[in-house]
Design a protein around this motif. Structure first.
Motif, PDB file in Angstrom:
ATOM      1  N   GLY A 143     -47.261 -11.011  14.145  1.00  0.00           N
ATOM      2  CA  GLY A 143     -46.159 -11.792  14.049  1.00  0.00           C
ATOM      3  C   GLY A 143     -44.758 -11.212  13.764  1.00  0.00           C
ATOM      4  O   GLY A 143     -44.762 -10.024  13.565  1.00  0.00           O
ATOM      5  N   HIS A 144     -43.860 -12.078  13.917  1.00  0.00           N
ATOM      6  CA  HIS A 144     -42.282 -11.306  13.485  1.00  0.00           C
ATOM      7  C   HIS A 144     -41.951 -11.223  12.057  1.00  0.00           C
ATOM      8  O   HIS A 144     -40.896 -10.806  11.691  1.00  0.00           O
ATOM      9  CB  HIS A 144     -41.239 -12.134  14.177  1.00  0.00           C
ATOM     10  N   ALA A 145     -42.915 -11.955  11.169  1.00  0.00           N
ATOM     11  CA  ALA A 145     -42.538 -11.886   9.828  1.00  0.00           C
ATOM     12  C   ALA A 145     -42.499 -10.274   9.222  1.00  0.00           C
ATOM     13  O   ALA A 145     -41.928  -9.968   8.404  1.00  0.00           O
ATOM     14  CB  ALA A 145     -43.686 -12.659   9.080  1.00  0.00           C
ATOM     15  N   ARG A 146     -43.445  -9.464   9.733  1.00  0.00           N
ATOM     16  CA  ARG A 146     -43.650  -8.268   9.163  1.00  0.00           C
ATOM     17  C   ARG A 146     -43.767  -7.144  10.214  1.00  0.00           C
ATOM     18  O   ARG A 146     -44.135  -7.339  11.442  1.00  0.00           O
ATOM     19  CB  ARG A 146     -44.890  -8.074   8.233  1.00  0.00           C
ATOM     20  N   GLY A 147     -43.638  -6.038   9.703  1.00  0.00           N
ATOM     21  CA  GLY A 147     -43.849  -4.672  10.708  1.00  0.00           C
ATOM     22  C   GLY A 147     -42.824  -4.530  11.758  1.00  0.00           C
ATOM     23  O   GLY A 147     -41.645  -5.359  11.626  1.00  0.00           O
ATOM     24  N   ASP A 162     -37.665  -0.180  12.737  1.00  0.00           N
ATOM     25  CA  ASP A 162     -38.243  -0.943  11.273  1.00  0.00           C
ATOM     26  C   ASP A 162     -36.959  -1.723  11.171  1.00  0.00           C
ATOM     27  O   ASP A 162     -37.306  -2.577  10.346  1.00  0.00           O
ATOM     28  CB  ASP A 162     -38.201   0.054  10.332  1.00  0.00           C
ATOM     29  N   LEU A 163     -35.946  -1.558  11.804  1.00  0.00           N
ATOM     30  CA  LEU A 163     -34.808  -2.564  11.728  1.00  0.00           C
ATOM     31  C   LEU A 163     -34.019  -2.486  12.769  1.00  0.00           C
ATOM     32  O   LEU A 163     -33.410  -1.499  13.450  1.00  0.00           O
ATOM     33  CB  LEU A 163     -33.708  -2.088  10.295  1.00  0.00           C
ATOM     34  N   VAL A 164     -33.642  -3.868  13.431  1.00  0.00           N
ATOM     35  CA  VAL A 164     -32.800  -3.905  14.642  1.00  0.00           C
ATOM     36  C   VAL A 164     -31.648  -4.725  14.251  1.00  0.00           C
ATOM     37  O   VAL A 164     -31.590  -5.812  13.415  1.00  0.00           O
ATOM     38  CB  VAL A 164     -33.592  -4.769  15.598  1.00  0.00           C
ATOM     39  N   ILE A 165     -30.540  -4.036  14.502  1.00  0.00           N
ATOM     40  CA  ILE A 165     -29.236  -4.565  14.049  1.00  0.00           C
ATOM     41  C   ILE A 165     -28.635  -5.039  15.373  1.00  0.00           C
ATOM     42  O   ILE A 165     -28.209  -4.225  16.347  1.00  0.00           O
ATOM     43  CB  ILE A 165     -28.390  -3.740  13.349  1.00  0.00           C
ATOM     44  N   GLY A 166     -28.399  -6.392  15.609  1.00  0.00           N
ATOM     45  CA  GLY A 166     -27.328  -6.934  16.481  1.00  0.00           C
ATOM     46  C   GLY A 166     -26.169  -6.719  16.579  1.00  0.00           C
ATOM     47  O   GLY A 166     -25.541  -7.756  15.731  1.00  0.00           O
ATOM     48  N   PRO A 303     -37.117  -9.926   8.072  1.00  0.00           N
ATOM     49  CA  PRO A 303     -36.916  -8.513   7.095  1.00  0.00           C
ATOM     50  C   PRO A 303     -36.813  -7.589   8.270  1.00  0.00           C
ATOM     51  O   PRO A 303     -36.458  -6.383   7.871  1.00  0.00           O
ATOM     52  CB  PRO A 303     -38.516  -8.397   6.582  1.00  0.00           C
ATOM     53  N   ALA A 304     -36.758  -7.418   9.526  1.00  0.00           N
ATOM     54  CA  ALA A 304     -36.423  -6.463  10.538  1.00  0.00           C
ATOM     55  C   ALA A 304     -35.508  -6.668  11.300  1.00  0.00           C
ATOM     56  O   ALA A 304     -35.153  -5.869  12.208  1.00  0.00           O
ATOM     57  CB  ALA A 304     -37.820  -6.095  11.020  1.00  0.00           C
ATOM     58  N   VAL A 305     -34.815  -7.806  11.437  1.00  0.00           N
ATOM     59  CA  VAL A 305     -33.512  -8.091  12.402  1.00  0.00           C
ATOM     60  C   VAL A 305     -32.516  -8.633  11.506  1.00  0.00           C
ATOM     61  O   VAL A 305     -32.897  -9.729  11.072  1.00  0.00           O
ATOM     62  CB  VAL A 305     -34.185  -9.129  13.694  1.00  0.00           C
ATOM     63  N   THR A 306     -31.533  -8.332  11.959  1.00  0.00           N
ATOM     64  CA  THR A 306     -30.179  -9.102  11.613  1.00  0.00           C
ATOM     65  C   THR A 306     -29.086  -8.876  12.444  1.00  0.00           C
ATOM     66  O   THR A 306     -29.206  -8.152  13.506  1.00  0.00           O
ATOM     67  CB  THR A 306     -29.843  -8.731  10.049  1.00  0.00           C
ATOM     68  N   LEU A 307     -27.837  -9.637  12.378  1.00  0.00           N
ATOM     69  CA  LEU A 307     -26.672  -9.756  13.320  1.00  0.00           C
ATOM     70  C   LEU A 307     -25.405  -9.321  12.290  1.00  0.00           C
ATOM     71  O   LEU A 307     -25.397  -9.255  11.307  1.00  0.00           O
ATOM     72  CB  LEU A 307     -26.676 -11.014  13.913  1.00  0.00           C
ATOM     73  N   LEU A 308     -24.407  -8.786  13.301  1.00  0.00           N
ATOM     74  CA  LEU A 308     -22.939  -8.601  12.720  1.00  0.00           C
ATOM     75  C   LEU A 308     -22.116  -9.038  13.747  1.00  0.00           C
ATOM     76  O   LEU A 308     -22.397  -9.007  15.192  1.00  0.00           O
ATOM     77  CB  LEU A 308     -22.878  -7.208  12.153  1.00  0.00           C
ATOM     78  N   GLY A 309     -20.900  -9.357  13.323  1.00  0.00           N
ATOM     79  CA  GLY A 309     -19.771  -9.513  14.078  1.00  0.00           C
ATOM     80  C   GLY A 309     -20.288 -10.701  15.159  1.00  0.00           C
ATOM     81  O   GLY A 309     -20.711 -11.690  14.839  1.00  0.00           O
ATOM     82  N   ASP A 310     -19.701 -10.729  16.421  1.00  0.00           N
ATOM     83  CA  ASP A 310     -19.732 -12.086  17.408  1.00  0.00           C
ATOM     84  C   ASP A 310     -21.025 -12.138  17.466  1.00  0.00           C
ATOM     85  O   ASP A 310     -21.432 -13.424  18.052  1.00  0.00           O
ATOM     86  CB  ASP A 310     -18.887 -11.485  18.625  1.00  0.00           C
ATOM     87  N   ALA A 345     -32.225  -5.009   1.426  1.00  0.00           N
ATOM     88  CA  ALA A 345     -30.825  -4.692   1.805  1.00  0.00           C
ATOM     89  C   ALA A 345     -30.049  -6.033   2.584  1.00  0.00           C
ATOM     90  O   ALA A 345     -29.142  -6.322   2.431  1.00  0.00           O
ATOM     91  CB  ALA A 345     -30.755  -3.294   2.559  1.00  0.00           C
ATOM     92  N   LEU A 346     -31.021  -6.655   3.508  1.00  0.00           N
ATOM     93  CA  LEU A 346     -30.882  -7.533   4.474  1.00  0.00           C
ATOM     94  C   LEU A 346     -30.313  -8.845   3.640  1.00  0.00           C
ATOM     95  O   LEU A 346     -29.580  -9.458   4.021  1.00  0.00           O
ATOM     96  CB  LEU A 346     -31.925  -7.567   5.301  1.00  0.00           C
ATOM     97  N   ARG A 347     -31.453  -8.929   2.559  1.00  0.00           N
ATOM     98  CA  ARG A 347     -31.200 -10.172   1.952  1.00  0.00           C
ATOM     99  C   ARG A 347     -29.776  -9.969   1.088  1.00  0.00           C
ATOM    100  O   ARG A 347     -29.156 -11.376   1.058  1.00  0.00           O
ATOM    101  CB  ARG A 347     -32.304 -10.399   0.977  1.00  0.00           C
ATOM    102  N   ALA A 348     -29.544  -8.984   0.511  1.00  0.00           N
ATOM    103  CA  ALA A 348     -28.098  -8.911  -0.275  1.00  0.00           C
ATOM    104  C   ALA A 348     -27.018  -8.999   0.869  1.00  0.00           C
ATOM    105  O   ALA A 348     -26.036  -9.607   0.487  1.00  0.00           O
ATOM    106  CB  ALA A 348     -27.961  -7.472  -0.960  1.00  0.00           C
ATOM    107  N   TYR A 349     -27.113  -8.468   2.090  1.00  0.00           N
ATOM    108  CA  TYR A 349     -26.182  -8.500   2.860  1.00  0.00           C
ATOM    109  C   TYR A 349     -25.836  -9.994   3.663  1.00  0.00           C
ATOM    110  O   TYR A 349     -24.662 -10.328   3.507  1.00  0.00           O
ATOM    111  CB  TYR A 349     -26.482  -7.507   4.236  1.00  0.00           C
ATOM    112  N   GLU A 350     -26.965 -10.425   3.882  1.00  0.00           N
ATOM    113  CA  GLU A 350     -26.843 -12.084   4.614  1.00  0.00           C
ATOM    114  C   GLU A 350     -26.352 -13.119   3.383  1.00  0.00           C
ATOM    115  O   GLU A 350     -25.827 -14.005   3.728  1.00  0.00           O
ATOM    116  CB  GLU A 350     -28.234 -12.310   5.128  1.00  0.00           C
ATOM    117  N   GLN A 351     -26.780 -12.584   2.229  1.00  0.00           N
ATOM    118  CA  GLN A 351     -26.108 -13.531   0.986  1.00  0.00           C
ATOM    119  C   GLN A 351     -24.706 -13.718   0.934  1.00  0.00           C
ATOM    120  O   GLN A 351     -24.122 -14.551   0.583  1.00  0.00           O
ATOM    121  CB  GLN A 351     -26.865 -13.186  -0.219  1.00  0.00           C
ATOM    122  N   THR A 352     -24.156 -12.512   1.173  1.00  0.00           N
ATOM    123  CA  THR A 352     -22.719 -12.348   1.353  1.00  0.00           C
ATOM    124  C   THR A 352     -22.049 -12.950   2.756  1.00  0.00           C
ATOM    125  O   THR A 352     -21.026 -13.716   2.926  1.00  0.00           O
ATOM    126  CB  THR A 352     -22.083 -10.959   1.047  1.00  0.00           C
TER     127      THR A 352
END
Length: 392
Positions: A143-147, A162-166, A303-310, A345-352
């Protein structure tokens, strides 16, 4: 990051200002990242017009990247000049001239900004010609939850991360991994016109616009002219029209003569001097309907995908897009440097980031129409109808 933990494989998708800023700050903290971009190379296309980098976000990111002083050497502080023009006469009705040494939001063209960031990265950081097609679990049945994730590109290649940044902009493919949201048309459209070697070939327009920007509007249509580096000016013809107005008129963006005649008719009551901003351009027009993500745009933590900007918070182009993208990139990179795991790190970033972007989305929701307002404004007090020129 925790030096006893395995080194994460970080894939950044998109070699715009946000993605490159993130990679640069990560590298300064000893963290490797690879940037994947669909373009064939750094010179594949024109990067777009001028933008201002603000002291309280874009410049903060450049300071963390160790590039702020070089940015100041490349920037145009005189580009902070702003004129409002009377649409019937072309006369200046409001005029902001930056003070000597003012550096709150100096202008820089997108191309030089991108080059500044690219040249700061280690060789091989950016992998060109990698158009992302999908993101999948790395292990069959997982699943997408882990790994880790597997990125599949249009050329058939795959990589695991291990981390994809969009950081891949308005029509982000990374976004699909965490959110079904799609940008929606705002009801406002731009038609971009270019003027080259303006001081010699278009001296009247150069004098009208000055060293920064000039704007005029009548409530239904507007013009925003902006000086770029290298003797160029870009003009944005702003209209409240359906997104398909050109094809509905039986035309294409390449029908320059017919579009010019249509625009001159629509601006027939405007000053002849201002009408030259829609008729004397060099080359074809560029169609740019404005889109924005639903307000607010958020997603369930992954835990392995996040986004920034547009990719995370596409808004109307009112001077904040690149600034927020670079601030996002800075905060994400610092979070990865200072937390023990990618997930933390992602949790801290997204909380802000998510509350900040939601607040800005609400503030700017529907505000693209402000570019059509003919009400007086005071650029010196932050009430100017700013515009962040789009990428080409």
């Amino acid at each position: 990051m925790n030096t006893t933990a395995p080194v994460p494989r970080i894939a950044i998708v998109g070699a715009g200002p946000g993605g490159l800023t993130c990679a640069r700050i990560l590298q300064r903290h000893g963290i490797a990242a690879t940037v994947y971009d669909q373009e064939s190379g750094p010179g594949a296309r024109d990067q777009g017009g001028s933008l201002d980098l603000h002291e309280d976000n874009g410049q903060l990111a450049l300071r963390e990247a160790g590039l702020l002083e070089e940015f100041f050497r490349l920037s145009r502080p005189e580009g902070q000049e702003m004129r409002q023009l009377d649409r019937a006469t072309g006369a200046v009705t409001s005029h902001h001239v930056p003070a000597e040494g003012e550096r709150f939001k100096p202008e820089i063209d997108r191309g030089p900004l991108r080059d500044l960031l690219l040249n700061s990265l280690r060789p091989g950081t950016v992998r060109w010609g990698h158009a992302l097609r999908s993101i999948e679990p790395a292990e069959p049945g997982a699943g997408h939850a882990r790994g880790p994730r597997r990125l599949r590109f249009a050329d058939g290649t795959t990589v695991e991360a291990d981390l994809v940044i969009g950081a891949d902009g308005a029509w982000s493919r990374v976004r699909r991994a965490v959110s079904p949201a799609l940008p929606r048309y705002t009801g406002i459209t731009f038609l971009e016109a270019w003027f080259h070697d303006v001081d010699n070939r278009h001296p009247d327009i150069a004098g009208l616009v000055g060293q920064g920007s000039a704007t005029a509007a009548d409530g239904e249509r507007g013009l925003f002219a902006q000086r770029n580096g290298g003797g160029h000016i870009r003009v944005y013809v702003i209209q409240r029209l359906p997104a398909d107005w050109i094809t509905a008129s039986g035309l294409t963006p390449q029908d320059t003569g017919a579009l010019r005649a249509l625009l001159l008719d629509r601006f027939r009551d405007w000053s002849p001097r201002l009408r030259r901003l829609v008729s004397d351009n060099d080359g074809v027009y560029v169609d740019r309907p404005l889109h924005a993500l639903p307000v607010p745009h958020t997603w369930e933590h992954d835990p392995a995908v996040t986004l920034l900007g547009d990719a995370a918070h596409l808004m109307p182009p009112l001077g904040v897009g690149v600034n927020l993208a670079m601030l996002d990139a800075c905060e994400l990179a610092l979070a990865l440097a200072h937390h023990g795991t990618v997930d933390d790190a992602l949790r801290a970033y997204e909380q802000t980031m998510l509350p900040r972007s939601a607040g800005m989305q609400r503030l700017l929701d529907g505000r693209a129409a402000d570019l059509l307002s003919d009400e007086p404004h005071d650029p010196a007090h932050g009430e100017n109808k700013g515009l962040e020129a789009g990428a080409a």
